[in-house]
Design an enzyme around this catalytic site. Sequence first.
Site, PDB file in Angstrom:
ATOM      1  N   ARG A 209       0.685  -1.260   0.107  1.00 31.00           N
ATOM      2  CA  ARG A 209       0.152   0.030  -0.014  1.00 31.00           C
ATOM      3  C   ARG A 209       0.995   1.325  -0.236  1.00 31.00           C
ATOM      4  O   ARG A 209       1.967   1.201   0.645  1.00 31.00           O
ATOM      5  CB  ARG A 209      -0.934  -0.031   1.238  1.00 31.00           C
ATOM      6  CG  ARG A 209      -1.748  -1.205   1.095  1.00 31.00           C
ATOM      7  CD  ARG A 209      -2.450  -1.115   2.746  1.00 31.00           C
ATOM      8  NE  ARG A 209      -3.584  -2.343   2.590  1.00 31.00           N
ATOM      9  CZ  ARG A 209      -3.302  -3.481   3.326  1.00 31.00           C
ATOM     10  NH1 ARG A 209      -2.171  -3.777   3.750  1.00 31.00           N
ATOM     11  NH2 ARG A 209      -4.247  -4.324   3.318  1.00 31.00           N
ATOM     12  N   ARG A 347      -1.541  -2.104  -6.822  1.00 30.18           N
ATOM     13  CA  ARG A 347      -1.483  -3.226  -5.809  1.00 30.18           C
ATOM     14  C   ARG A 347      -2.280  -4.281  -6.425  1.00 30.18           C
ATOM     15  O   ARG A 347      -2.056  -5.495  -6.178  1.00 30.18           O
ATOM     16  CB  ARG A 347      -2.345  -2.598  -4.610  1.00 30.18           C
ATOM     17  CG  ARG A 347      -2.543  -3.696  -3.409  1.00 30.18           C
ATOM     18  CD  ARG A 347      -2.618  -3.024  -2.262  1.00 30.18           C
ATOM     19  NE  ARG A 347      -3.285  -3.931  -0.995  1.00 30.18           N
ATOM     20  CZ  ARG A 347      -2.725  -4.726  -0.231  1.00 30.18           C
ATOM     21  NH1 ARG A 347      -1.222  -4.747  -0.490  1.00 30.18           N
ATOM     22  NH2 ARG A 347      -3.181  -5.300   0.600  1.00 30.18           N
ATOM     23  N   TYR A 379      -9.499  -9.443  -6.021  1.00 30.36           N
ATOM     24  CA  TYR A 379      -8.172  -9.077  -6.617  1.00 30.36           C
ATOM     25  C   TYR A 379      -7.728 -10.044  -7.865  1.00 30.36           C
ATOM     26  O   TYR A 379      -6.866  -9.546  -8.517  1.00 30.36           O
ATOM     27  CB  TYR A 379      -6.951  -9.004  -5.516  1.00 30.36           C
ATOM     28  CG  TYR A 379      -6.826  -7.688  -4.777  1.00 30.36           C
ATOM     29  CD1 TYR A 379      -6.038  -6.712  -5.268  1.00 30.36           C
ATOM     30  CD2 TYR A 379      -7.386  -7.613  -3.594  1.00 30.36           C
ATOM     31  CE1 TYR A 379      -5.990  -5.516  -4.480  1.00 30.36           C
ATOM     32  CE2 TYR A 379      -7.549  -6.605  -2.743  1.00 30.36           C
ATOM     33  CZ  TYR A 379      -6.625  -5.487  -3.232  1.00 30.36           C
ATOM     34  OH  TYR A 379      -6.555  -4.280  -2.537  1.00 30.36           O
TER      35      TYR A 379
END
Length: 421
Positions: A209, A347, A379
């Site tokens: 992050r 990310r 994700y």
Amino acid sequence: MGRKSNGESTIYEGSDGYWHGRVTVGTKDDGSPDRRHVQAKTRPEVAKKVAKLEQERDAGKVRKTGKAWTVEKWLTHWLENIVAPPAITENAFSAYEVAARVHLIPGVGKHRLDKLEPEHLEKLYRKMIQGGAKSSRAHQVHRTIRAALNIAVRRKYITENPALIARAPKVEDFDVEPYSVDEVKRLMETALKRRNSARWAIALALGLRQGEALGLRWADVDLKLGTLTVRRSRLRPRWKHGCEEPCGRKLGGHCPERLPLRQETAGTKSKAGTRGIGLPDELVALLKAHKATQDKERRQAAQLWTDSGYVFTTPTGGPLNPRTDYTEWKNLLKAAKVPDGRLHDARHTAATVLLLLGVAERTVMGIMGWSNTAMAAKYQHITASIRRDVAQRVGGLLWEPAETADEGDDEDGAAGVPIPA
């Protein structure tokens, strides 16, 4: 009729022509009995009110005495005295504070706390979305008022939480297209021509992050072993005026004598966020080159250098501002001629690549700092370009010339055929 015992409810007709009822619902702060009064024109009406008050007392839902709170005053009190850090993290508090200051207080702040209705909140959410706010922002506002009113219920300032009844706005799912392998290569190559190039390699390869990457210190990196440990997150700075006489600057951040309102760093987003990560050899080499460049900048800056210990710094050694970092990301996208995207999309890309490579889900969770397996599904944005890239790699593997037999023979399998782990 016999005398009522202490604490027992009473109903009587007053000299004013009304019927009155008095119910003991508990004790006041000073220890004296908390007797509540109701009145009506007829005895059956007041008896009904007395019975309702007794039911609320027995259920523990009687509101405290005293001047009624407004939503604005309660939210202000809740933020300043109940959930202010260190009760919660700086980032969580910042999200609550923005939701209250920008949306809730202007929207429903004048309502009495005990008169706030679910419909008031639903109208606010609808107005926000009609005004262009994303459904996720409206949902954040809903979560904020729900959390604040839950505390008000526990402390008996209200008997029910209208936010639990209000229909929360549905958060719309949106697909995030991770960058293709080709685009990632272009980003990495372009980054090599800019300061702090390893910063973007860490984002795209490890999925740190923004705050985690900017919070890295050299003490967290072991270049010999090829590991790093994520321990903290860099916070966006907030400032207040520190001048004794008005400096004329509107914002505290522009004041020459500004003072920080929050700490420089905080803990990771969750317990799972504190984690150790192994580094690819290529990234170790990049970090070594970055360290050598930083040492050169230290010598050039001389007495102007601030020894902050951060891996990624300004040219004089100070910590990077997240806003400056975000601007540099946008400039990097333009220079690399890849589609515009959020910094968080790096990310997404890292997580997708790890999952595509077949890395075990538990291992991916450790690298990404996820606290539950449900995050893996969010994700797994496998785009057509990445699918095609993988297909080409598989094709190259299967149809390339076979190795000679003596290079791959062993007792467990045929030559050149890998044995599944």
